[in-house]
Design a protein around this motif. Structure first.
Motif, mmCIF file in Angstrom:
data_model
loop_
_atom_site.group_PDB
_atom_site.id
_atom_site.type_symbol
_atom_site.label_atom_id
_atom_site.label_comp_id
_atom_site.label_asym_id
_atom_site.label_seq_id
_atom_site.Cartn_x
_atom_site.Cartn_y
_atom_site.Cartn_z
ATOM 1 N N VAL A 146 0.866 -1.179 0.000
ATOM 2 C CA VAL A 146 0.000 0.000 0.000
ATOM 3 C C VAL A 146 0.902 1.227 0.000
ATOM 4 C CG1 VAL A 146 -0.222 0.000 2.538
ATOM 5 C CG2 VAL A 146 -1.922 1.174 1.137
ATOM 6 N N GLY A 147 0.686 2.113 -0.954
ATOM 7 C CA GLY A 147 1.505 3.316 -1.064
ATOM 8 C C GLY A 147 0.757 4.526 -0.565
ATOM 9 N N SER A 148 0.536 5.483 -1.458
ATOM 10 C CA SER A 148 -0.183 6.696 -1.069
ATOM 11 C C SER A 148 -1.695 6.489 -1.058
ATOM 12 C CB SER A 148 0.179 7.845 -2.015
ATOM 13 O OG SER A 148 -0.079 7.490 -3.363
ATOM 14 N N GLY A 149 -2.167 5.316 -1.471
ATOM 15 C CA GLY A 149 -3.592 5.033 -1.452
ATOM 16 C C GLY A 149 -4.380 5.761 -2.520
ATOM 17 N N HIS A 150 -3.676 6.260 -3.541
ATOM 18 C CA HIS A 150 -4.365 7.051 -4.561
ATOM 19 C C HIS A 150 -4.860 6.164 -5.698
ATOM 20 C CE1 HIS A 150 -5.176 10.530 -7.190
ATOM 21 N NE2 HIS A 150 -5.302 11.151 -6.043
ATOM 22 N N SER A 151 -5.531 5.082 -5.331
ATOM 23 C CA SER A 151 -6.198 4.215 -6.294
ATOM 24 C C SER A 151 -7.672 4.206 -5.943
ATOM 25 C CB SER A 151 -5.622 2.794 -6.230
ATOM 26 O OG SER A 151 -6.309 1.935 -7.095
ATOM 27 N N PHE A 152 -8.502 4.178 -6.973
ATOM 28 C CA PHE A 152 -9.942 4.290 -6.758
ATOM 29 C C PHE A 152 -10.661 2.961 -6.964
ATOM 30 C CE2 PHE A 152 -8.301 8.437 -7.548
ATOM 31 C CZ PHE A 152 -9.081 9.311 -6.812
ATOM 32 N N ASN A 153 -9.915 1.889 -7.179
ATOM 33 C CA ASN A 153 -10.529 0.570 -7.306
ATOM 34 C C ASN A 153 -9.779 -0.426 -6.430
ATOM 35 O OD1 ASN A 153 -8.227 -0.460 -8.740
ATOM 36 N ND2 ASN A 153 -9.037 0.355 -10.651
ATOM 37 N N ARG A 154 -10.122 -1.704 -6.539
ATOM 38 C CA ARG A 154 -9.584 -2.709 -5.622
ATOM 39 C C ARG A 154 -8.409 -3.495 -6.204
ATOM 40 N NH1 ARG A 154 -12.116 -3.416 -1.008
ATOM 41 N NH2 ARG A 154 -14.205 -2.528 -0.729
ATOM 42 N N ILE A 155 -7.736 -2.958 -7.206
ATOM 43 C CA ILE A 155 -6.634 -3.711 -7.797
ATOM 44 C C ILE A 155 -5.495 -3.917 -6.806
ATOM 45 C CG2 ILE A 155 -5.311 -1.780 -8.757
ATOM 46 C CD1 ILE A 155 -5.149 -3.590 -11.352
ATOM 47 N N GLY A 156 -5.389 -3.042 -5.805
ATOM 48 C CA GLY A 156 -4.349 -3.189 -4.798
ATOM 49 C C GLY A 156 -4.845 -3.759 -3.488
ATOM 50 N N ASP A 157 -6.105 -4.162 -3.414
ATOM 51 C CA ASP A 157 -6.685 -4.693 -2.183
ATOM 52 C C ASP A 157 -6.381 -6.187 -2.066
ATOM 53 O OD1 ASP A 157 -8.092 -4.723 0.178
ATOM 54 O OD2 ASP A 157 -10.048 -4.897 -0.779
ATOM 55 N N THR A 158 -6.379 -6.695 -0.861
ATOM 56 C CA THR A 158 -6.128 -8.110 -0.633
ATOM 57 C C THR A 158 -6.796 -8.552 0.660
ATOM 58 O OG1 THR A 158 -4.405 -9.792 -0.314
ATOM 59 C CG2 THR A 158 -3.953 -7.613 0.581
ATOM 60 N N THR A 159 -7.147 -9.824 0.730
ATOM 61 C CA THR A 159 -7.668 -10.388 1.974
ATOM 62 C C THR A 159 -6.536 -10.881 2.861
ATOM 63 O OG1 THR A 159 -7.922 -12.524 0.871
ATOM 64 C CG2 THR A 159 -9.864 -11.084 0.959
ATOM 65 N N GLY A 160 -5.297 -10.788 2.368
ATOM 66 C CA GLY A 160 -4.136 -11.194 3.148
ATOM 67 C C GLY A 160 -3.565 -10.029 3.927
ATOM 68 N N ALA A 161 -2.318 -9.649 3.630
ATOM 69 C CA ALA A 161 -1.649 -8.583 4.363
ATOM 70 C C ALA A 161 -1.328 -7.424 3.441
ATOM 71 C CB ALA A 161 -0.363 -9.112 4.992
ATOM 72 N N LEU A 162 -1.427 -6.211 3.971
ATOM 73 C CA LEU A 162 -0.953 -5.020 3.294
ATOM 74 C C LEU A 162 0.357 -4.591 3.953
ATOM 75 C CD1 LEU A 162 -4.123 -2.804 2.725
ATOM 76 C CD2 LEU A 162 -2.750 -3.958 0.985
ATOM 77 N N VAL A 163 1.323 -4.205 3.134
ATOM 78 C CA VAL A 163 2.622 -3.803 3.666
ATOM 79 C C VAL A 163 2.938 -2.373 3.244
ATOM 80 C CG1 VAL A 163 3.839 -4.880 1.718
ATOM 81 C CG2 VAL A 163 5.081 -4.379 3.818
ATOM 82 N N ASP A 164 3.316 -1.568 4.214
ATOM 83 C CA ASP A 164 3.695 -0.172 4.016
ATOM 84 C C ASP A 164 5.220 -0.105 4.014
ATOM 85 O OD1 ASP A 164 4.280 2.510 4.250
ATOM 86 O OD2 ASP A 164 3.204 2.807 6.144
ATOM 87 N N LEU A 165 5.809 0.398 2.924
ATOM 88 C CA LEU A 165 7.263 0.404 2.774
ATOM 89 C C LEU A 165 7.925 1.675 3.297
ATOM 90 C CD1 LEU A 165 7.637 -1.128 -0.813
ATOM 91 C CD2 LEU A 165 7.571 -2.301 1.404
ATOM 92 N N SER A 166 7.167 2.561 3.901
ATOM 93 C CA SER A 166 7.744 3.832 4.331
ATOM 94 C C SER A 166 8.724 3.686 5.480
ATOM 95 C CB SER A 166 6.637 4.825 4.717
ATOM 96 O OG SER A 166 5.898 4.336 5.825
ATOM 97 N N GLY A 167 8.763 2.509 6.112
ATOM 98 C CA GLY A 167 9.706 2.275 7.199
ATOM 99 C C GLY A 167 11.064 1.791 6.739
ATOM 100 N N LEU A 168 11.211 1.458 5.466
ATOM 101 C CA LEU A 168 12.502 1.017 4.941
ATOM 102 C C LEU A 168 13.452 2.215 4.825
ATOM 103 C CD1 LEU A 168 11.457 -1.471 2.090
ATOM 104 C CD2 LEU A 168 12.030 -1.975 4.477
ATOM 105 N N PRO A 169 14.757 1.947 4.787
ATOM 106 C CA PRO A 169 15.711 3.058 4.646
ATOM 107 C C PRO A 169 15.352 3.974 3.484
ATOM 108 C CG PRO A 169 16.878 1.028 5.122
ATOM 109 C CD PRO A 169 15.442 0.646 4.925
ATOM 110 N N ALA A 170 15.413 5.278 3.744
ATOM 111 C CA ALA A 170 14.904 6.260 2.776
ATOM 112 C C ALA A 170 16.018 6.930 1.978
ATOM 113 C CB ALA A 170 14.081 7.317 3.505
ATOM 114 N N THR A 171 17.156 6.285 1.842
ATOM 115 C CA THR A 171 18.297 6.894 1.172
ATOM 116 C C THR A 171 18.051 7.052 -0.330
ATOM 117 O OG1 THR A 171 19.752 5.817 2.775
ATOM 118 C CG2 THR A 171 20.784 6.714 0.782
ATOM 119 N N ILE A 172 18.286 8.251 -0.840
ATOM 120 C CA ILE A 172 18.232 8.531 -2.275
ATOM 121 C C ILE A 172 19.668 8.687 -2.766
ATOM 122 C CG2 ILE A 172 17.437 10.143 -4.046
ATOM 123 C CD1 ILE A 172 15.168 10.946 -2.162
#
Length: 411
Positions: free
Chosen positions: A40-66
Motif C-alpha cells: 500500500v503506497g499513497s492510497g491514490h487508487s480508486f478501485n480494488r486492484i491493490g486490495d487483498t484479503t491477506g496482508a498489506l505492507v507499508d514500505l515507508s519504514g525502509l531506509p529512505a536513502t536517495i
C-alpha cells in the motif's frame, strides 16, 4: 484494518493484517511467510486492484536513502518516496525528472506500477523514466531488472503483481524552469494544436460549454509567452483551480511566473490537499489520431456526464514499449473524469462513456474506476499474453494476486 481506507475513502481495505517493516530482510521474511500480500503506497487508487484479503505492507519504514549517479544521469530511490519529495531533493542537486503527474503526493512505485502520467506530446508517462528496479519475489528472493533484462518491458508497469518493488532507478535531466499560463474558452477546432503547443498542456472541460473551459499551458521558461489572441482564447487574469469553487491556493503558480519544474508541472502544491478529495476518478487512454472522433462520440453522452462530473481533463502522452502501459505503441489522448463521490450515480454514466468509446479501443487507467470487461481490455494490449506468462513465472504461488488481478489474468 477495518478502519483503513484509500485516499478518496471509497475503498475500505479487506486485509486482515497491516505491516510496516524497517529493513529489507524483515520484508523478505514477511513476503515469504505470507499467503497473500500487497503493497500500500499513497492510497491514490480508486478501485480494488491493490486490495487483498491477506496482508498489506507499508514500505515507508525502509531506509529512505536517495542516491544520485551524476555520471549515468540516474537516481536510485526507495519505492515509497513521494514524487514531490524526490523532486525537491533532485532540484537541490541540480537535476530533474522529465515529467510529473498532476499530484506530487503519489508514491514513485505506485505511479510507475499503474503507468500514471503527466502530459506532453513528446514526453512519456512516469514509468518510461525507469532504468532499473529491485523487487522481492513471492519466495522472498531479491530480483533486479534493468533495460538490458529480457523481460524488463513487462516488469515496470506490472500492477504490483510480480512482487514488492523496493527501489527504482530513474533517468534524470538537468534542472529547468517552467512558466504556467491559463487560457480560457478554447474552440474545439483548436484542441490538437493547443495540446502540442507547449512542453505540457492540460485542457479542462465541464461538458456544458466550450470544450476548453481552461487550458493549462506549461512551457519551458525560455520560450516566448503565448500571444494575446492565442488560438482564439483569452488569458486568465487570476489563478484558477481545475474544479470550480475550490481554493486556488492549492494550485501551482500561474500567470507566467517562472519557477522550478517541480513547482509548475503538477497542478497541485505538495503542501496542500490535492484536487477536491471528495471524488471518484476515471480515465481512458485513446489513440491520439482518433481524438476528434472520440470526443464527438462523448458529445453524445455529455448531457449525462455533466451532472455527475466535477471536471474533466484532456492531455496527451507519448507512446512507449512497456507491455502494460496505457501508452503501449500508440501516442495517446487521455480523457480523465473527476466525478462526484456517488458510485450509484456515476457507474451508469460510466457504462455509457465506455459504450461510446468502445470503437476506439480505450485502455482504462489501472488505478481508477472502470467497468470494462477483462477481455475488452486484453484485446487492446498486444503483449497481454506475454505478461500473463511472466506473472506465472515470477509469482507461481499467487502471493501478489487480488480478486481484480484474478479476473484480468485467470490462472
Amino acid at each position: 484494518m477495518s478502519t483503513q481506507r484509500n485516499w478518496a475513502g471509497n475503498i475500505r481495505y479487506s486485509a486482515r493484517a497491516y505491516h510496516r517493516p524497517s529493513s529489507l530482510d524483515e520484508l523478505r521474511e514477511l513476503v515469504a511467510g505470507s499467503d497473500r500480500i500487497r503493497t500500500v503506497g499513497s492510497g491514490h487508487s480508486f478501485n480494488r486492484i491493490g486490495d487483498t484479503t491477506g496482508a498489506l505492507v507499508d514500505l515507508s519504514g525502509l531506509p529512505a536513502t536517495i542516491r544520485l549517479d551524476a555520471q549515468r544521469r540516474t537516481v536510485d530511490v526507495p519505492a515509497a518516496t513521494r514524487y514531490g519529495d524526490l523532486a525537491t531533493w533532485l532540484h537541490q542537486q541540480g537535476y530533474a525528472l522529465a515529467n510529473l503527474a498532476s499530484l506530487p503526493h503519489i508514491s514513485v512505485a505506485g505511479a510507475v506500477a499503474t503507468g500514471t502520467h503527466g502530459s506532453g506530446v513528446t514526453v512519456g508517462n512516469l514509468a518510461t523514466a525507469v532504468a532499473g528496479l529491485e523487487l522481492v519475489t513471492g519466495a522472498g528472493d531479491l530480483h533486479t531488472a534493468d533495460r538490458d533484462s529480457a523481460d524488463f518491458a513487462g516488469t515496470v508497469v506490472a500492477l504490483g503483481a510480480l512482487g514488492v518493488v523496493t527501489r527504482l532507478t530513474l533517468d534524470v535531466v538537468p534542472t529547468y524552469d517552467v512558466r504556467q499560463y491559463v487560457r480560457l474558452d478554447l474552440p474545439r477546432a483548436a484542441l490538437d494544436e493547443a495540446l502540442a503547443a507547449a512542453y505540457s498542456v492540460s485542457v479542462f472541460t465541464d461538458w456544458r460549454s466550450t470544450l476548453g473551459t481552461q487550458v493549462w499551458r506549461k512551457q519551458l521558461a525560455d520560450q516566448p509567452p503565448p500571444p494575446a489572441d492565442w488560438l482564439g482564447t483569452t488569458a486568465a487574469d487570476r489563478p484558477w483551480h481545475p474544479v470550480p469553487g475550490m481554493p486556488t491556493v492549492n494550485c501551482t503558480e500561474q500567470l507566467g511566473v517562472a519557477g522550478p519544474w517541480h513547482e509548475r508541472l503538477p497542478h497541485f502544491r505538495l503542501g496542500f490537499t490535492p484536487s477536491s478529495g471528495d471524488e471518484l476518478q476515471s480515465e481512458y487512454h485513446l489513440p491520439r489520431a482518433d481524438a476528434a472522433e472520440a470526443l464527438a462520440a462523448l458529445d453524445e453522452v455529455a448531457h449525462l456526464i455533466a451532472p455527475v462530473s466535477q471536471t474533466s481533463e484532456l492531455r496527451t502522452v507519448a507512446a512507449d514499449r512497456l507491455w502494460l502501459s496505457p501508452q503501449y505503441d500508440r501516442d495517446t489522448l487521455a480523457v480523465h473524469f473527476t466525478w462526484i463521490a456517488d458510485t450509484t450515480k456515476v457507474l451508469p454514466v460510466l457504462a455509457e462513456v465506455e459504450r461510446v468509446l468502445a470503437p476506439f479501443a480505450p485502455r482504462p487507467h489501472w488505478g481508477k474506476v472502470f467497468t470494462l470487461p477483462p477481455e475488452a481490455i486484453a484485446a487492446t494490449y498486444p503483449r497481454w499474453a506475454d505478461f500473463a506468462a511472466l506473472l506465472i513465472r515470477l509469482d507461481p504461488a499467487g502471493r501478489f494476486r487480488t480478486e481484480e488481478l484474478d479476473l484480468l489474468f485467470p490462472r
